[in-house]
Design a protein around this motif. Structure first.
Motif, PDB file in Angstrom:
ATOM      1  N   GLN A 222       5.107  18.184   8.882  1.00 15.78           N
ATOM      2  CA  GLN A 222       3.794  17.878   8.308  1.00 15.78           C
ATOM      3  C   GLN A 222       3.936  17.323   6.890  1.00 15.78           C
ATOM      4  N   ALA A 223       4.877  17.907   6.131  1.00 14.39           N
ATOM      5  CA  ALA A 223       5.103  17.409   4.775  1.00 14.39           C
ATOM      6  C   ALA A 223       5.643  15.984   4.805  1.00 14.39           C
ATOM      7  N   ALA A 224       6.563  15.718   5.753  1.00 14.55           N
ATOM      8  CA  ALA A 224       7.139  14.378   5.860  1.00 14.55           C
ATOM      9  C   ALA A 224       6.080  13.364   6.266  1.00 14.55           C
ATOM     10  N   ILE A 225       5.201  13.772   7.203  1.00 14.37           N
ATOM     11  CA  ILE A 225       4.142  12.855   7.643  1.00 14.37           C
ATOM     12  C   ILE A 225       3.186  12.555   6.500  1.00 14.37           C
ATOM     13  N   ALA A 226       2.858  13.607   5.728  1.00 11.75           N
ATOM     14  CA  ALA A 226       1.945  13.392   4.605  1.00 11.75           C
ATOM     15  C   ALA A 226       2.570  12.472   3.559  1.00 11.75           C
ATOM     16  N   THR A 227       3.870  12.687   3.288  1.00  9.38           N
ATOM     17  CA  THR A 227       4.575  11.838   2.313  1.00  9.38           C
ATOM     18  C   THR A 227       4.615  10.396   2.794  1.00  9.38           C
ATOM     19  N   ALA A 228       4.943  10.212   4.104  1.00  8.11           N
ATOM     20  CA  ALA A 228       5.018   8.858   4.641  1.00  8.11           C
ATOM     21  C   ALA A 228       3.655   8.189   4.626  1.00  8.11           C
ATOM     22  N   ALA A 229       2.610   8.957   4.971  1.00  8.91           N
ATOM     23  CA  ALA A 229       1.262   8.381   4.983  1.00  8.91           C
ATOM     24  C   ALA A 229       0.844   7.969   3.566  1.00  8.91           C
ATOM     25  N   ASN A 230       1.166   8.791   2.601  1.00  2.00           N
ATOM     26  CA  ASN A 230       0.816   8.469   1.210  1.00  2.00           C
ATOM     27  C   ASN A 230       1.570   7.247   0.727  1.00  2.00           C
ATOM     28  N   LYS A 231       2.886   7.187   1.136  1.00  2.00           N
ATOM     29  CA  LYS A 231       3.702   6.036   0.744  1.00  2.00           C
ATOM     30  C   LYS A 231       3.166   4.762   1.371  1.00  2.00           C
ATOM     31  N   THR A 232       2.782   4.861   2.641  1.00  3.29           N
ATOM     32  CA  THR A 232       2.245   3.688   3.344  1.00  3.29           C
ATOM     33  C   THR A 232       0.931   3.238   2.701  1.00  3.29           C
ATOM     34  N   LYS A 233       0.083   4.201   2.372  1.00  4.60           N
ATOM     35  CA  LYS A 233      -1.202   3.864   1.753  1.00  4.60           C
ATOM     36  C   LYS A 233      -0.994   3.174   0.403  1.00  4.60           C
ATOM     37  N   GLN A 234      -0.060   3.714  -0.405  1.00  4.35           N
ATOM     38  CA  GLN A 234       0.221   3.111  -1.709  1.00  4.35           C
ATOM     39  C   GLN A 234       0.796   1.709  -1.549  1.00  4.35           C
ATOM     40  N   ARG A 235       1.709   1.531  -0.531  1.00  7.13           N
ATOM     41  CA  ARG A 235       2.304   0.200  -0.353  1.00  7.13           C
ATOM     42  C   ARG A 235       1.247  -0.802   0.088  1.00  7.13           C
ATOM     43  N   ARG A 236       0.320  -0.411   0.997  1.00 10.53           N
ATOM     44  CA  ARG A 236      -0.717  -1.343   1.432  1.00 10.53           C
ATOM     45  C   ARG A 236      -1.612  -1.723   0.253  1.00 10.53           C
ATOM     46  N   ALA A 237      -1.876  -0.749  -0.628  1.00  8.67           N
ATOM     47  CA  ALA A 237      -2.681  -1.045  -1.818  1.00  8.67           C
ATOM     48  C   ALA A 237      -1.949  -2.033  -2.725  1.00  8.67           C
ATOM     49  N   SER A 238      -0.612  -1.889  -2.813  1.00  4.78           N
ATOM     50  CA  SER A 238       0.172  -2.804  -3.652  1.00  4.78           C
ATOM     51  C   SER A 238       0.157  -4.210  -3.071  1.00  4.78           C
ATOM     52  N   ILE A 239       0.257  -4.307  -1.719  1.00  8.34           N
ATOM     53  CA  ILE A 239       0.243  -5.632  -1.084  1.00  8.34           C
ATOM     54  C   ILE A 239      -1.113  -6.297  -1.310  1.00  8.34           C
ATOM     55  N   VAL A 240      -2.172  -5.522  -1.110  1.00  4.65           N
ATOM     56  CA  VAL A 240      -3.517  -6.070  -1.352  1.00  4.65           C
ATOM     57  C   VAL A 240      -3.659  -6.483  -2.817  1.00  4.65           C
ATOM     58  N   ALA A 241      -3.100  -5.679  -3.712  1.00  5.16           N
ATOM     59  CA  ALA A 241      -3.171  -6.022  -5.143  1.00  5.16           C
ATOM     60  C   ALA A 241      -2.432  -7.316  -5.438  1.00  5.16           C
ATOM     61  N   SER A 242      -1.293  -7.559  -4.708  1.00  4.26           N
ATOM     62  CA  SER A 242      -0.551  -8.810  -4.942  1.00  4.26           C
ATOM     63  C   SER A 242      -1.389 -10.008  -4.494  1.00  4.26           C
ATOM     64  N   VAL A 243      -2.176  -9.815  -3.420  1.00  4.02           N
ATOM     65  CA  VAL A 243      -3.054 -10.892  -2.955  1.00  4.02           C
ATOM     66  C   VAL A 243      -4.143 -11.152  -3.997  1.00  4.02           C
ATOM     67  N   ASN A 244      -4.740 -10.090  -4.511  1.00  3.93           N
ATOM     68  CA  ASN A 244      -5.802 -10.251  -5.520  1.00  3.93           C
ATOM     69  C   ASN A 244      -5.259 -10.874  -6.805  1.00  3.93           C
ATOM     70  N   ALA A 245      -4.007 -10.563  -7.121  1.00  2.00           N
ATOM     71  CA  ALA A 245      -3.400 -11.144  -8.318  1.00  2.00           C
ATOM     72  C   ALA A 245      -3.279 -12.654  -8.194  1.00  2.00           C
ATOM     73  N   VAL A 246      -2.905 -13.119  -6.975  1.00  2.43           N
ATOM     74  CA  VAL A 246      -2.824 -14.575  -6.762  1.00  2.43           C
ATOM     75  C   VAL A 246      -4.215 -15.182  -6.852  1.00  2.43           C
ATOM     76  N   LYS A 247      -5.218 -14.489  -6.311  1.00  2.00           N
ATOM     77  CA  LYS A 247      -6.598 -14.945  -6.382  1.00  2.00           C
ATOM     78  C   LYS A 247      -7.038 -15.043  -7.843  1.00  2.00           C
TER      79      LYS A 247
END
Length: 375
Positions: free
Chosen positions: A276-301
């Motif tokens: 459960q701890a590993a899943i929570a860590t992975a989910a948080n990491k995935t959420k942060q990475r998706r936010a970073s990717i979206v932020a890179s798109v907004n930065a180009v915009k």
């Protein structure tokens, strides 16, 4: 070696004839026994003498073969003769329970004079034919066998002799110009190719052997019954001792199992907590990475571009015409629109396309957002 067919049907007499008995060519006056179309007699000095269809559609469709023609010719030869030599018959019988194999002489080879030949309408099996000879006040069945192995029993309770038809192919090859006499000898005279399948006299010896077999079987059953009773007594004694040992063993196993289950429950609880701890860590990491990717798109915009190049490897966006990705150095990309409509849905699309997971596989560590292309 292929064997040509040296038999045909004489059109005038409706009798089977050998090629050696008719004139050469179409003057033979013969037709095919199978399809009833005219045949010619080929009697050269090189190839085996044989009959061949005249060229035409009927010849191409004819299904005659050597085996069928030999059956027909054999019927004809038996019908046109009146003597048949039977082989010796020594009957062997063996029992299953200690009865030694016994050999009884049933009959000696003999020349049989028969008055009539009957061809049964029904075939006994594929590759075999049967002829019934009327010999005085009894009938004798003759099985013509092309199977390559022995037929197993007599024909309808009649005395039955089997003839092995396989050697006739070799006989025709060896006597290419004149096989008639050799074929007659094989069918009607010689005995080394013949075998008795059933003779009424063997019933006496069968009954004698069966009685001996039954007596030995009864004795064997008595011995077996005594042996089984002894085994049952030993089995019951051993079962009682084994039951006592099993009960003690069950008590020991139950105590050990209780300890093992407790340890297993503790281990499984710790394992679930870790997962459960590993899943929570992975989910948080995935959420942060998706936010970073979206932020890179907004930065180009934010740089005023209407399109962005999305890296095929790490999924981060870079301004158009930047050859290399700012994050992983990759060059492959796909173009995405930076319209307001697209940007409104971009986080959901990146989630559906698993971009965050794919990006983490390429860049597993935390990524710092780059605001402009490195110099």
């Amino acid at each position: 070696m292929s064997v040509l067919i040296p038999f045909a049907l004489d059109h005038a007499s409706n009798e089977m004839v050998f090629v050696e008995d008719v004139p050469r060519g179409a003057a033979c006056g013969c037709v095919c026994y199978a399809c009833k179309t005219p045949v010619i007699a080929k009697k050269g000095n090189i190839k085996q003498h044989h009959f061949a269809h005249e060229k035409g559609k009927a010849a191409a469709l004819c299904e005659i073969n050597l085996q069928r023609s030999l059956f027909w010719m054999s019927r004809n030869l038996f019908t046109s003769h009146q003597t048949f030599v039977t082989p010796d018959y020594d009957y062997q019988f063996s029992c299953d329970l200690g009865c030694q194999t016994a050999t009884y002489p049933i009959t000696k080879s003999a020349k049989v004079n028969y008055q009539q030949v009957t061809i049964p309408r029904t075939k006994i099996t594929k590759g075999a034919d049967v002829i019934v000879l009327e010999v005085g006040d009894y009938q004798l069945a003759v099985i013509l066998n092309f199977l390559g192995h022995s037929y197993t029993h007599g024909y309808q309770g009649l005395p039955t002799v089997q003839i092995n038809m396989q050697p006739l192919i070799s006989i025709i090859n060896e006597h290419q110009q004149n096989p008639k006499s050799a074929i007659i000898n094989h069918l009607l005279v010689t005995t080394n190719n013949k075998k008795w399948l059933y003779h009424p006299r063997q019933k006496v010896f069968e009954d004698k052997c069966q009685a001996l077999h039954q007596a030995q079987q009864e004795q064997a059953l008595k011995i077996e019954k005594t042996r089984q009773q002894q085994q049952e007594t030993q089995r019951q004694q051993a079962q009682a001792a084994a039951l006592e040992r099993a009960q003690q063993r069950q008590l020991e196993m139950a105590a050990a199992l209780a300890v093992k289950r407790q340890q297993q429950a503790q281990y499984e609880q710790a394992e679930r907590q870790a997962q459960q701890a590993a899943i929570a860590t992975a989910a948080n990491k995935t959420k942060q990475r998706r936010a970073s990717i979206v932020a890179s798109v907004n930065a180009v915009k934010a740089l005023g571009h209407q399109e962005a190049w999305l890296c095929e490897r790490c999924k981060f966006a870079r301004p158009p015409n930047d050859d290399n990705c700012h994050y992983c150095g990759g060059q492959d990309y796909k173009v995405i629109s930076l319209s307001d409509a697209e940007l409104a849905l971009i986080d959901r699309k990146f989630y559906q396309w698993n971009y965050a997971e794919l990006s983490c596989e390429v860049l597993p560590n935390e990524v710092r957002l780059v605001s402009s292309k490195p110099s």
